[in-house]
Design a protein around this motif. Structure first.
Motif, PDB file in Angstrom:
ATOM      1  N   GLY A  31      -8.157  86.213   2.271  1.00 14.20           N
ATOM      2  CA  GLY A  31      -7.668  86.198   3.642  1.00 14.20           C
ATOM      3  C   GLY A  31      -7.118  87.550   4.033  1.00 14.20           C
ATOM      4  O   GLY A  31      -7.429  88.575   3.447  1.00 14.20           O
ATOM      5  N   THR A  32      -6.255  87.543   5.054  1.00 17.62           N
ATOM      6  CA  THR A  32      -5.635  88.774   5.512  1.00 17.62           C
ATOM      7  C   THR A  32      -4.874  89.430   4.369  1.00 17.62           C
ATOM      8  O   THR A  32      -4.135  88.789   3.641  1.00 17.62           O
ATOM      9  N   SER A  33      -5.061  90.706   4.207  1.00 17.27           N
ATOM     10  CA  SER A  33      -4.404  91.480   3.155  1.00 17.27           C
ATOM     11  C   SER A  33      -4.733  90.951   1.761  1.00 17.27           C
ATOM     12  O   SER A  33      -3.987  91.161   0.815  1.00 17.27           O
ATOM     13  N   GLY A  34      -5.839  90.217   1.637  1.00 16.88           N
ATOM     14  CA  GLY A  34      -6.274  89.767   0.334  1.00 16.88           C
ATOM     15  C   GLY A  34      -5.691  88.451  -0.134  1.00 16.88           C
ATOM     16  O   GLY A  34      -5.983  88.019  -1.243  1.00 16.88           O
ATOM     17  N   GLU A  35      -4.831  87.772   0.679  1.00 16.36           N
ATOM     18  CA  GLU A  35      -4.266  86.503   0.234  1.00 16.36           C
ATOM     19  C   GLU A  35      -5.363  85.467   0.102  1.00 16.36           C
ATOM     20  O   GLU A  35      -6.341  85.476   0.826  1.00 16.36           O
ATOM     21  N   ALA A  36      -5.169  84.549  -0.837  1.00 19.28           N
ATOM     22  CA  ALA A  36      -6.129  83.469  -1.016  1.00 19.28           C
ATOM     23  C   ALA A  36      -5.976  82.456   0.112  1.00 19.28           C
ATOM     24  O   ALA A  36      -4.867  82.160   0.553  1.00 19.28           O
ATOM     25  N   ILE A  37      -7.100  81.943   0.591  1.00 16.18           N
ATOM     26  CA  ILE A  37      -7.103  80.910   1.623  1.00 16.18           C
ATOM     27  C   ILE A  37      -7.628  79.627   1.012  1.00 16.18           C
ATOM     28  O   ILE A  37      -8.709  79.602   0.429  1.00 16.18           O
ATOM     29  N   THR A  38      -6.857  78.561   1.140  1.00 15.81           N
ATOM     30  CA  THR A  38      -7.269  77.245   0.675  1.00 15.81           C
ATOM     31  C   THR A  38      -7.505  76.368   1.896  1.00 15.81           C
ATOM     32  O   THR A  38      -6.645  76.263   2.777  1.00 15.81           O
ATOM     33  N   SER A 274      -5.009  87.770  15.091  1.00 16.54           N
ATOM     34  CA  SER A 274      -4.255  89.009  14.897  1.00 16.54           C
ATOM     35  C   SER A 274      -2.877  88.779  14.284  1.00 16.54           C
ATOM     36  O   SER A 274      -2.255  89.715  13.784  1.00 16.54           O
ATOM     37  N   SER A 275      -2.411  87.529  14.311  1.00 13.20           N
ATOM     38  CA  SER A 275      -1.061  87.230  13.828  1.00 13.20           C
ATOM     39  C   SER A 275      -1.046  86.434  12.533  1.00 13.20           C
ATOM     40  O   SER A 275       0.010  85.940  12.121  1.00 13.20           O
ATOM     41  N   LEU A 276      -2.186  86.275  11.885  1.00 13.19           N
ATOM     42  CA  LEU A 276      -2.245  85.413  10.711  1.00 13.19           C
ATOM     43  C   LEU A 276      -1.297  85.865   9.601  1.00 13.19           C
ATOM     44  O   LEU A 276      -0.647  85.039   8.956  1.00 13.19           O
ATOM     45  N   ALA A 277      -1.219  87.151   9.374  1.00 15.81           N
ATOM     46  CA  ALA A 277      -0.343  87.642   8.304  1.00 15.81           C
ATOM     47  C   ALA A 277       1.105  87.289   8.582  1.00 15.81           C
ATOM     48  O   ALA A 277       1.828  86.804   7.698  1.00 15.81           O
ATOM     49  N   ALA A 278       1.539  87.502   9.820  1.00 12.47           N
ATOM     50  CA  ALA A 278       2.929  87.195  10.185  1.00 12.47           C
ATOM     51  C   ALA A 278       3.200  85.698  10.099  1.00 12.47           C
ATOM     52  O   ALA A 278       4.272  85.272   9.632  1.00 12.47           O
ATOM     53  N   LEU A 279       2.255  84.886  10.531  1.00  8.51           N
ATOM     54  CA  LEU A 279       2.447  83.440  10.509  1.00  8.51           C
ATOM     55  C   LEU A 279       2.465  82.909   9.083  1.00  8.51           C
ATOM     56  O   LEU A 279       3.197  81.962   8.770  1.00  8.51           O
ATOM     57  N   ARG A 280       1.694  83.516   8.205  1.00  8.69           N
ATOM     58  CA  ARG A 280       1.683  83.072   6.801  1.00  8.69           C
ATOM     59  C   ARG A 280       3.004  83.388   6.107  1.00  8.69           C
ATOM     60  O   ARG A 280       3.437  82.650   5.222  1.00  8.69           O
ATOM     61  N   ARG A 281       3.624  84.468   6.506  1.00  5.51           N
ATOM     62  CA  ARG A 281       4.892  84.868   5.878  1.00  5.51           C
ATOM     63  C   ARG A 281       6.090  84.122   6.453  1.00  5.51           C
ATOM     64  O   ARG A 281       7.165  84.101   5.860  1.00  5.51           O
ATOM     65  N   SER A 282       5.917  83.522   7.623  1.00  3.81           N
ATOM     66  CA  SER A 282       7.040  82.961   8.357  1.00  3.81           C
ATOM     67  C   SER A 282       7.690  81.765   7.661  1.00  3.81           C
ATOM     68  O   SER A 282       7.021  80.954   7.026  1.00  3.81           O
ATOM     69  N   THR A 283       9.001  81.666   7.826  1.00  5.01           N
ATOM     70  CA  THR A 283       9.747  80.498   7.349  1.00  5.01           C
ATOM     71  C   THR A 283       9.953  79.499   8.493  1.00  5.01           C
ATOM     72  O   THR A 283      10.571  78.456   8.309  1.00  5.01           O
ATOM     73  N   ALA A 284       9.398  79.819   9.665  1.00  6.07           N
ATOM     74  CA  ALA A 284       9.551  78.933  10.821  1.00  6.07           C
ATOM     75  C   ALA A 284       8.588  77.758  10.777  1.00  6.07           C
ATOM     76  O   ALA A 284       8.722  76.804  11.548  1.00  6.07           O
ATOM     77  N   GLY A 285       7.612  77.822   9.884  1.00  9.21           N
ATOM     78  CA  GLY A 285       6.621  76.760   9.797  1.00  9.21           C
ATOM     79  C   GLY A 285       5.560  77.116   8.779  1.00  9.21           C
ATOM     80  O   GLY A 285       5.747  78.002   7.943  1.00  9.21           O
ATOM     81  N   LYS A 286       4.419  76.448   8.857  1.00  6.58           N
ATOM     82  CA  LYS A 286       3.352  76.682   7.889  1.00  6.58           C
ATOM     83  C   LYS A 286       2.018  76.813   8.596  1.00  6.58           C
ATOM     84  O   LYS A 286       1.713  76.076   9.528  1.00  6.58           O
ATOM     85  N   LEU A 287       1.212  77.767   8.118  1.00  5.34           N
ATOM     86  CA  LEU A 287      -0.132  77.994   8.634  1.00  5.34           C
ATOM     87  C   LEU A 287      -1.139  77.308   7.720  1.00  5.34           C
ATOM     88  O   LEU A 287      -1.130  77.518   6.508  1.00  5.34           O
ATOM     89  N   TYR A 288      -1.990  76.480   8.318  1.00  8.79           N
ATOM     90  CA  TYR A 288      -3.027  75.770   7.573  1.00  8.79           C
ATOM     91  C   TYR A 288      -4.406  76.266   8.010  1.00  8.79           C
ATOM     92  O   TYR A 288      -4.621  76.562   9.183  1.00  8.79           O
ATOM     93  N   PHE A 289      -5.335  76.291   7.063  1.00  6.18           N
ATOM     94  CA  PHE A 289      -6.731  76.601   7.364  1.00  6.18           C
ATOM     95  C   PHE A 289      -7.553  75.370   7.006  1.00  6.18           C
ATOM     96  O   PHE A 289      -7.400  74.810   5.912  1.00  6.18           O
ATOM     97  N   GLY A 290      -8.427  74.961   7.938  1.00  2.00           N
ATOM     98  CA  GLY A 290      -9.204  73.759   7.706  1.00  2.00           C
ATOM     99  C   GLY A 290     -10.683  73.944   7.933  1.00  2.00           C
ATOM    100  O   GLY A 290     -11.125  74.917   8.564  1.00  2.00           O
ATOM    101  N   PRO A 291     -11.506  73.004   7.428  1.00  2.00           N
ATOM    102  CA  PRO A 291     -12.940  73.027   7.680  1.00  2.00           C
ATOM    103  C   PRO A 291     -13.207  73.017   9.178  1.00  2.00           C
ATOM    104  O   PRO A 291     -12.483  72.375   9.941  1.00  2.00           O
TER     105      PRO A 291
END
Length: 547
Positions: A31-38, A274-291
């Motif tokens: 994913g963004t910056s090389g993070e794994a996406i599940t 454009s905001s995926l990296a910030a949303l993944r790091r956030s403690t305000a909630g959770k970012l999910y990726f789906g089919p």
């Protein structure tokens, strides 16, 4: 579908994807910056009810809440929570009973719909076969110009054949019709209310009258649409967990991101890339990726000129490195796709293995092959090498896609000019052929909103079909597609489809570049929303409750 659902259009997934319940995944991707996406198809079940949820519609305010006028992200997101369909779409893109307890293919030209007893509209009136006949027939009224009219193109009649039974007769067999009933084409509304509302049906002043877990509350133009829980909902297990669900209209990516991070809004489908990296790091909630069934593609726009030549389309396809689209445009939240109909479309089919094998056999052009591309251009010897790609102004992802295509084309002897069009003008390209004059390709995104391999293909490959803009015609493809549409046996239909796909797939009737994973952000107050793209046709908001 492809209308400005092609500016907001349909399609895709990858062959290795495994779909299941919460936590199911296809492994990992970068994913963004090389993070794994599940990838997951669902989120944790809600712990309980919640007073209010505020949800962002990043594509702006719907133009109507009438299911017949529902054909884009914003409208679908709201309408499907109010106006239920005869079938329900599941996270894996299979279907189950909805307002219909059963839908049976009696013979090649007859479908019988058995209706569920005990269903009421929000005003307490019982849903009847008359309401269903009326709702389905509305889509066939040329004066209404329903967005779902194409679904009913082969329908000869729709009649009440019992207190809770409706029979649909076809002039030509159409096995795609039943899965289409899981989307807005199968949405049911109250006949008396709708007739009385007339042209006001679906507007801020009149609203709608349906059977879903949420009922129309209010529509403050330019601000929000408020839905209220319907406590008399027939499916007690599916009763809405939120008392109020507000949809707010925010289209600026930075504003959306700030609101999500600050907890000012609770959730969003289509979180800004454009905001995926910030949303993944956030403690305000959770970012999910789906089919997903969403695609990024270049659509040839003319029956004349270079784009009408399959060799030029194939050359451009070979020149573009699809992994660049995934990493640069989608920030890793996607993967290359071989053709415009994605495996998720048939994942719930009993003939899934036949479709999977057919997809696997298609050529893999995810990596650029400039030598082969140059050879095709030389063979085609086009009358001109200057091409125009249209893209919607302000859509950075599609502008970036067009720019990548521009650079790739230059390497194989083609010159590309990018023509930016305002949203209304861009949407017009899909309806008015005159507006496509001087344009060779359209950079677009899209999606399938219901299951079925036959959702897309006929519109692209049959002579005179609404999206066959290049004049493509192949007798073998035509015969196989007609055979697939007519075959009531799933295996036979799949076999015929795969035979057609083996021919039209390499012809690149759409230069499909990548799948875009579904991007769902849930604030820490809530959970329960499906993570897969199935939300586009389901009453997903009813599942959202307290975390």
């Amino acid at each position: 579908m492809i209308n400005p659902k092609y500016g907001i259009f349909p399609s895709l997934l990858a062959a290795s994807l495994i779909i299941g319940g919460c936590g199911s995944s296809s492994g990992t991707t970068a994913g963004t910056s090389g993070e794994a996406i599940t990838l997951v198809s669902t989120t944790p079940v809600a712990a309980g009810e919640i007073d209010k949820v505020t949800w962002v519609l990043p594509n702006g305010e719907p133009t109507s809440l009438d299911p017949a006028k529902t054909g884009d992200y914003s409208a679908n997101s709201v309408v499907t929570n109010m106006c239920e369909s005869l079938l329900r779409l599941q996270p894996d893109f299979s279907t189950t009973a909805g307002l219909a307890s059963a839908v049976e293919q009696k013979d090649a030209k007859t479908v019988v719909i058995k209706l569920r007893d005990g269903v009421t509209f929000w005003d307490g009136t019982a849903m009847t076969a008359d309401d269903v006949v009326y709702s389905l027939n509305r889509n066939m009224d040329p004066k209404l110009a329903s967005y779902s009219a194409h679904v009913f193109a082969n329908v000869a009649s729709i009649d009440k054949t019992g207190p809770l039974e409706v029979t649909v007769k076809f002039s030509v067999p159409d096995v795609q019709f039943i899965p289409d009933l899981a989307g807005v084409p199968g949405a049911i509304m109250e006949q008396a209310f709708t007739s009385k509302a007339g042209t006001g049906f679906g507007t801020p002043s009149k609203g709608v009258m349906c059977t879903g877990p949420f009922q129309f509350g209010s529509w403050q133009t330019g601000q929000k649409i408020e839905l209220k829980r319907y406590d008399g909902y027939w499916d007690t297990a599916g009763k809405a967990k939120a008392a109020t669900f507000d949809f707010v209209f925010v289209t600026d990516d930075s504003t959306i991101t700030s609101a999500l991070l600050a907890g000012e809004v609770d959730g969003i489908y289509g979180a800004p890339v454009s905001s995926l990296a910030a949303l993944r790091r956030s403690t305000a909630g959770k970012l999910y990726f789906g089919p997903s069934t969403e695609t990024v593609s270049l659509g040839p726009a003319s029956a004349e000129g270079p784009a009408a030549d399959a060799r030029i389309r194939q050359a451009l396809d070979l020149a573009i490195d699809k992994t660049t689209i995934v990493t640069s445009v989608l920030k890793g939240a996607g993967e290359p796709l071989k053709t415009f109909t994605p495996p998720l479309a048939w994942s719930g089919s009993p003939a899934k293995s036949i479709y999977d094998d057919g997809y696997a056999a298609l050529p893999d052009t995810s990596k650029a092959d400039l030598a082969a591309a140059k050879k095709l251009v030389a063979e085609a010897a086009p009358s001109r090498t200057a091409l125009v790609i249209a893209a919607p102004a302000g859509n950075q992802a599609l502008l970036q896609t067009a720019t990548i295509a521009q650079a790739a084309a230059q390497q194989i002897g083609l010159t590309v000019t990018i023509k930016q069009l305002q949203p209304a003008e861009f949407a017009g390209l899909f309806y008015d052929p005159s507006l496509r004059a001087g344009i060779d390709f359209i950079a677009t995104t899209g999606y399938l909103e219901v299951p079925g391999a036959l959702y897309y293909a006929p519109g692209f490959v049959l002579k005179g079909a609404q999206f066959n803009w290049t004049g493509y015609e192949d007798p073998a493809v035509t015969a196989s597609i007609i055979g697939a549409v007519s075959a009531t046996d799933p295996a036979e239909s799949a076999t015929q489809y795969v035979a057609a796909q083996a021919i039209f797939g390499p012809a690149k009737l759409q230069i499909t570049l990548a799948e875009s994973y579904n991007r769902l952000f849930l604030g820490k107050r809530i959970t329960g929303a499906p993570a897969s793209f199935s939300y586009i046709s389901t009453a997903w908001a009813a599942q959202v409750g307290a975390a």
